[in-house]
Design a protein around this motif. Structure first.
Motif, PDB file in Angstrom:
ATOM      1  N   ASP A  18       0.836  -1.207   0.000  1.00 42.47           N
ATOM      2  CA  ASP A  18       0.000   0.000   0.000  1.00 42.47           C
ATOM      3  C   ASP A  18       0.868   1.253   0.000  1.00 42.47           C
ATOM      4  OD1 ASP A  18      -2.394  -1.380  -0.029  1.00 42.47           O
ATOM      5  OD2 ASP A  18      -2.798  -1.105   2.119  1.00 42.47           O
ATOM      6  N   HIS A  19       1.859   1.278   0.868  1.00 41.62           N
ATOM      7  CA  HIS A  19       2.738   2.454   0.957  1.00 41.62           C
ATOM      8  C   HIS A  19       3.517   2.649  -0.342  1.00 41.62           C
ATOM      9  CE1 HIS A  19       5.233   5.527   2.781  1.00 41.62           C
ATOM     10  NE2 HIS A  19       6.269   4.929   2.230  1.00 41.62           N
ATOM     11  N   THR A  26       2.186   9.050  -6.313  1.00 41.75           N
ATOM     12  CA  THR A  26       2.451  10.483  -6.146  1.00 41.75           C
ATOM     13  C   THR A  26       3.651  10.919  -6.981  1.00 41.75           C
ATOM     14  OG1 THR A  26       3.821  10.198  -4.149  1.00 41.75           O
ATOM     15  CG2 THR A  26       1.444  10.548  -3.821  1.00 41.75           C
ATOM     16  N   ARG A  27       4.663  10.079  -7.074  1.00 40.54           N
ATOM     17  CA  ARG A  27       5.817  10.402  -7.931  1.00 40.54           C
ATOM     18  C   ARG A  27       5.404  10.472  -9.396  1.00 40.54           C
ATOM     19  NH1 ARG A  27      11.390   7.581  -5.932  1.00 40.54           N
ATOM     20  NH2 ARG A  27      11.307   8.348  -3.799  1.00 40.54           N
ATOM     21  N   MET A  28       4.574   9.525  -9.796  1.00 39.00           N
ATOM     22  CA  MET A  28       4.124   9.494 -11.185  1.00 39.00           C
ATOM     23  C   MET A  28       3.283  10.739 -11.486  1.00 39.00           C
ATOM     24  SD  MET A  28       4.692   7.474 -13.762  1.00 39.00           S
ATOM     25  CE  MET A  28       5.092   5.867 -13.116  1.00 39.00           C
ATOM     26  N   ALA A  29       2.381  11.098 -10.590  1.00 43.38           N
ATOM     27  CA  ALA A  29       1.542  12.284 -10.797  1.00 43.38           C
ATOM     28  C   ALA A  29       2.405  13.539 -10.901  1.00 43.38           C
ATOM     29  CB  ALA A  29       0.530  12.419  -9.663  1.00 43.38           C
ATOM     30  N   ALA A  30       3.399  13.646 -10.049  1.00 44.13           N
ATOM     31  CA  ALA A  30       4.294  14.811 -10.095  1.00 44.13           C
ATOM     32  C   ALA A  30       5.063  14.845 -11.413  1.00 44.13           C
ATOM     33  CB  ALA A  30       5.252  14.783  -8.912  1.00 44.13           C
ATOM     34  N   ALA A  31       5.530  13.709 -11.862  1.00 43.52           N
ATOM     35  CA  ALA A  31       6.293  13.654 -13.108  1.00 43.52           C
ATOM     36  C   ALA A  31       5.423  14.006 -14.309  1.00 43.52           C
ATOM     37  CB  ALA A  31       6.913  12.261 -13.289  1.00 43.52           C
ATOM     38  N   PHE A  32       4.156  13.601 -14.294  1.00 42.72           N
ATOM     39  CA  PHE A  32       3.273  13.860 -15.420  1.00 42.72           C
ATOM     40  C   PHE A  32       2.832  15.316 -15.523  1.00 42.72           C
ATOM     41  CE2 PHE A  32       3.146   9.428 -16.389  1.00 42.72           C
ATOM     42  CZ  PHE A  32       2.736   9.374 -17.711  1.00 42.72           C
ATOM     43  N   THR A  33       3.102  16.118 -14.482  1.00 42.73           N
ATOM     44  CA  THR A  33       2.741  17.535 -14.577  1.00 42.73           C
ATOM     45  C   THR A  33       3.520  18.213 -15.702  1.00 42.73           C
ATOM     46  OG1 THR A  33       4.353  18.194 -12.890  1.00 42.73           O
ATOM     47  CG2 THR A  33       2.088  17.752 -12.154  1.00 42.73           C
ATOM     48  N   GLU A  34       4.726  17.707 -16.012  1.00 38.83           N
ATOM     49  CA  GLU A  34       5.497  18.301 -17.114  1.00 38.83           C
ATOM     50  C   GLU A  34       4.810  18.101 -18.462  1.00 38.83           C
ATOM     51  OE1 GLU A  34       9.073  15.479 -18.515  1.00 38.83           O
ATOM     52  OE2 GLU A  34       9.001  15.682 -16.323  1.00 38.83           O
TER      53      GLU A  34
END
Length: 166
Positions: A18-19, A26-34
């Motif tokens: 789960d963790h 969250t890492r993937m979401a942050a990376a996709f902001t680009e």
């Protein structure tokens, strides 16, 4: 009266998975902001580009409920990355077609997803990477392939057969 809590005999893999899943998401979401889209939108585009699929099929592959799928496709259409088209075989169904801009987004998104996964896996020593991926694959293809039904139910359980992620 004070009692001593029980000592776990086996590591809490539910908590670990789960963790790890949460932090990776969250890492993937942050990376996709680009790229200006969400990992969810990328997943829909990716699967829509593979072959002609209906909105319902894409929702299942991307592990999305109907409402979230509609919102996601609305966002993709507004951004000019995809469009709904009538199915040639079922006039009630809508096919999600990826535009040229959407194809470029899938290409860039695939590079982003690969980069994030590579960064995570590179934190393990080389020989452990292959063992980790192999063991995790065996688990999700075997004993963790299908959710188990229970009388009480489980909020957030994934639908059977859905392993698609970014």
């Amino acid at each position: 009266m004070t009692t001593t809590p029980p000592v776990r005999q086996i590591r809490d893999i539910s908590g670990l998975l789960d963790h790890a899943s949460h932090v990776l998401a969250t890492r993937m979401a942050a990376a996709f902001t680009e790229l200006g889209i969400t990992p969810r939108a990328y997943s829909v585009l990716f699967h829509a580009q593979e072959t002609e699929r209906t909105q319902i099929q894409l929702a299942e592959l991307s592990d999305l409920d109907k409402t979230t799928m509609v919102v996601t496709v609305d966002e993709l259409e507004k951004a000019g990355l995809a469009e709904r088209r009538p199915s040639a075989t079922d006039r009630r169904a809508r096919i999600i077609s990826v535009t040229e801009a959407g194809e470029r987004a899938v290409e860039r998104g695939t590079a982003i997803a690969d980069r994030v996964h590579r960064e995570v896996l590179e934190s393990l020593p080389g020989p452990e990477r292959d063992v980790f991926v192999s063991a995790l694959t065996r688990l999700v293809d075997g004993p963790l392939a299908e959710p188990v039904e229970s009388e009480r139910g489980f909020g957030g359980a994934r639908r059977p057969g859905n392993t698609a992620r970014v």
